[in-house]
Design an enzyme around this catalytic site. Sequence first.
Site, short mmCIF file in Angstrom:
data_model
loop_
_atom_site.label_atom_id
_atom_site.label_comp_id
_atom_site.label_asym_id
_atom_site.label_seq_id
_atom_site.Cartn_x
_atom_site.Cartn_y
_atom_site.Cartn_z
N TYR A 156 19.77 -35.35 31.00
CA TYR A 156 19.56 -34.17 31.84
C TYR A 156 19.41 -32.91 31.00
O TYR A 156 20.42 -32.33 30.57
CB TYR A 156 20.76 -34.04 32.81
CG TYR A 156 20.94 -35.30 33.64
CD1 TYR A 156 20.36 -35.42 34.89
CD2 TYR A 156 21.62 -36.41 33.11
CE1 TYR A 156 20.48 -36.60 35.62
CE2 TYR A 156 21.74 -37.59 33.82
CZ TYR A 156 21.16 -37.68 35.08
OH TYR A 156 21.25 -38.85 35.80
N GLU A 211 6.85 -43.81 37.21
CA GLU A 211 7.97 -44.32 38.02
C GLU A 211 7.50 -44.53 39.45
O GLU A 211 6.81 -43.66 40.01
CB GLU A 211 9.14 -43.31 38.03
CG GLU A 211 10.29 -43.80 38.91
CD GLU A 211 11.38 -42.77 39.11
OE1 GLU A 211 12.21 -42.61 38.20
OE2 GLU A 211 11.41 -42.12 40.18
N ASP A 233 24.05 -42.03 42.28
CA ASP A 233 24.81 -40.98 42.97
C ASP A 233 25.79 -41.61 43.94
O ASP A 233 25.50 -42.64 44.54
CB ASP A 233 23.85 -40.05 43.72
CG ASP A 233 23.17 -39.10 42.76
OD1 ASP A 233 23.82 -38.64 41.80
OD2 ASP A 233 21.98 -38.83 42.96
N HIS A 285 23.91 -32.52 33.71
CA HIS A 285 24.10 -33.26 34.96
C HIS A 285 24.90 -32.39 35.93
O HIS A 285 25.87 -31.74 35.51
CB HIS A 285 24.82 -34.58 34.68
CG HIS A 285 24.94 -35.44 35.89
ND1 HIS A 285 26.03 -35.39 36.73
CD2 HIS A 285 24.09 -36.35 36.42
CE1 HIS A 285 25.84 -36.26 37.72
NE2 HIS A 285 24.67 -36.86 37.55
N ARG A 325 24.41 -44.87 36.61
CA ARG A 325 25.58 -44.89 37.48
C ARG A 325 25.13 -44.87 38.93
O ARG A 325 25.61 -45.61 39.77
CB ARG A 325 26.46 -43.67 37.20
CG ARG A 325 27.77 -43.71 37.98
CD ARG A 325 28.47 -42.39 37.96
NE ARG A 325 27.76 -41.40 38.76
CZ ARG A 325 28.11 -40.14 38.86
NH1 ARG A 325 29.17 -39.70 38.20
NH2 ARG A 325 27.42 -39.29 39.61
P1 FAD Z 1 26.35 -41.16 33.82
O1 FAD Z 1 25.68 -41.29 32.50
O2 FAD Z 1 27.52 -42.02 34.09
O3 FAD Z 1 26.77 -39.63 33.99
C1 FAD Z 1 27.26 -39.18 35.25
C2 FAD Z 1 28.22 -38.01 35.04
O4 FAD Z 1 29.41 -38.49 34.42
C3 FAD Z 1 27.68 -36.93 34.12
O5 FAD Z 1 28.13 -35.69 34.61
C4 FAD Z 1 28.33 -37.24 32.78
O6 FAD Z 1 28.49 -36.08 31.95
C5 FAD Z 1 29.67 -37.81 33.21
N1 FAD Z 1 30.20 -38.80 32.26
C6 FAD Z 1 29.54 -39.85 31.72
N2 FAD Z 1 30.34 -40.55 30.90
C7 FAD Z 1 31.55 -39.94 30.92
C8 FAD Z 1 32.80 -40.19 30.29
N3 FAD Z 1 32.96 -41.25 29.47
N4 FAD Z 1 33.83 -39.34 30.57
C9 FAD Z 1 33.68 -38.29 31.40
N5 FAD Z 1 32.50 -38.01 32.03
C10 FAD Z 1 31.47 -38.82 31.80
N6 FAD Z 1 19.58 -42.82 41.00
C11 FAD Z 1 19.46 -43.92 41.80
O7 FAD Z 1 20.26 -44.08 42.72
N7 FAD Z 1 18.46 -44.83 41.62
C12 FAD Z 1 17.57 -44.71 40.61
O8 FAD Z 1 16.67 -45.57 40.46
C13 FAD Z 1 17.66 -43.59 39.74
N8 FAD Z 1 16.80 -43.41 38.70
C14 FAD Z 1 16.98 -42.35 37.84
C15 FAD Z 1 16.12 -42.22 36.73
C16 FAD Z 1 16.27 -41.14 35.87
C17 FAD Z 1 15.35 -41.04 34.65
C18 FAD Z 1 17.26 -40.15 36.10
C19 FAD Z 1 17.39 -38.96 35.19
C20 FAD Z 1 18.12 -40.27 37.19
C21 FAD Z 1 18.00 -41.38 38.07
N9 FAD Z 1 18.85 -41.54 39.16
C22 FAD Z 1 18.72 -42.64 39.98
C23 FAD Z 1 19.88 -40.55 39.46
C24 FAD Z 1 21.23 -40.90 38.77
O9 FAD Z 1 21.73 -42.10 39.26
C25 FAD Z 1 22.21 -39.76 39.07
O10 FAD Z 1 21.82 -38.57 38.42
C26 FAD Z 1 23.69 -40.06 38.82
O11 FAD Z 1 24.45 -39.00 39.39
C27 FAD Z 1 24.08 -40.14 37.34
O12 FAD Z 1 23.63 -41.28 36.77
P2 FAD Z 1 23.76 -41.48 35.16
O13 FAD Z 1 23.32 -42.86 34.91
O14 FAD Z 1 23.10 -40.38 34.45
O15 FAD Z 1 25.36 -41.37 35.03
#
Ligand code: FAD
Length: 290
Positions: free
Chosen positions: A143, A17, A108, A147, A106
Amino acid sequence: MNISDLFKKKKALYSFEIFPPKPTADISAVTSTVQKLAALGPDYISVTCSAGGTGNARTAEIAKLVKSCGVEPLAHVTCVNSSKSDISRTLTELADNRISNILALRGDRVEGAKPSDDFRYASDLVSFIRQWSGGFDIGGACYPEGHPDCPDLLTDIRNLKKKVDAGVTHLNTQLFFDNEDFFRFQDMIALAGIDVPVQAGIMPLVKKAHVDRIISLSGAKIPAKISRMIARFYDKPDALMEAGIAYAVSQIVDLLSAGVRGIHLYVMNNAYVAERITESISHILNEVNG
Ligand code: FAD
């Protein structure tokens, strides 16, 4: 090639990455890093984007650079502050440049920024990309320790299942330092009916600045072995570099021995670290992929 097709061909993928340079910096700030990483022959290189999605154009620019070096790029796309038309613009740019692999996130929440009216979770973005006619291959984040927004790991895994059902074909984990957390997570997601390949995210702790940032931001559990390493070598850059690389290598060897579907190295744009680690595991990777 689509990353989900790579998973069909190989037992374990190996990837890096990187993050784009600041908006004001010239692309040359990362050119030589990308070239050096590409020379190590990874299956793909992922390119991060800023949380609010404002850096998506820069992500596409660096993904193009990765592609020009002969390596498959995986473009991160965040949606927390984006509208459907913002995401459509990003997808058009990626499709126009024949970048077909996306890590749908999503992102942060950004203090003061208006949350998206169109996307609440990454799964909403996954559904949107699936409906869009780009033929994208979509990965998602997961995670092993849960998360931070989620009350417990089980609930987080139930939410992860929704994301996979929306159309994610492979997952990349958040960094972790205790492989047992990853193994437990693998068992739990299998029980939840999640059967897409999961690549383990490994972050070598090689610099004082990373140590401080990772410990305060990632929320990852710090095993006693790492605490001792940090306490002893925190102010000794060369020793910390060596110890951090050795720890990451030992984690990777254990994961590959246990049959992990891939290693994704968070190299923080440090090609030297990637070179040292790749050199240490090349025979193991060859053996695994036979
Ligand atoms: P989601 O999958 O939407 O989950 C977020 C939260 O919502 C979780 O607690 C989940 O349990 C909850 N949730 C999901 N769906 C539902 C539902 N239907 N109902 C209720 N709750 C729900 N951040 C950046 O800004 N830029 C990047 O390039 C970046 N790269 C990353 C790469 C990796 C491999 C990882 C692990 C993280 C990365 N992040 C990045 C961080 C990430 O954006 C954050 O951790 C963010 O808070 C969550 O993103 P997510 O896509 O996992 O969200």
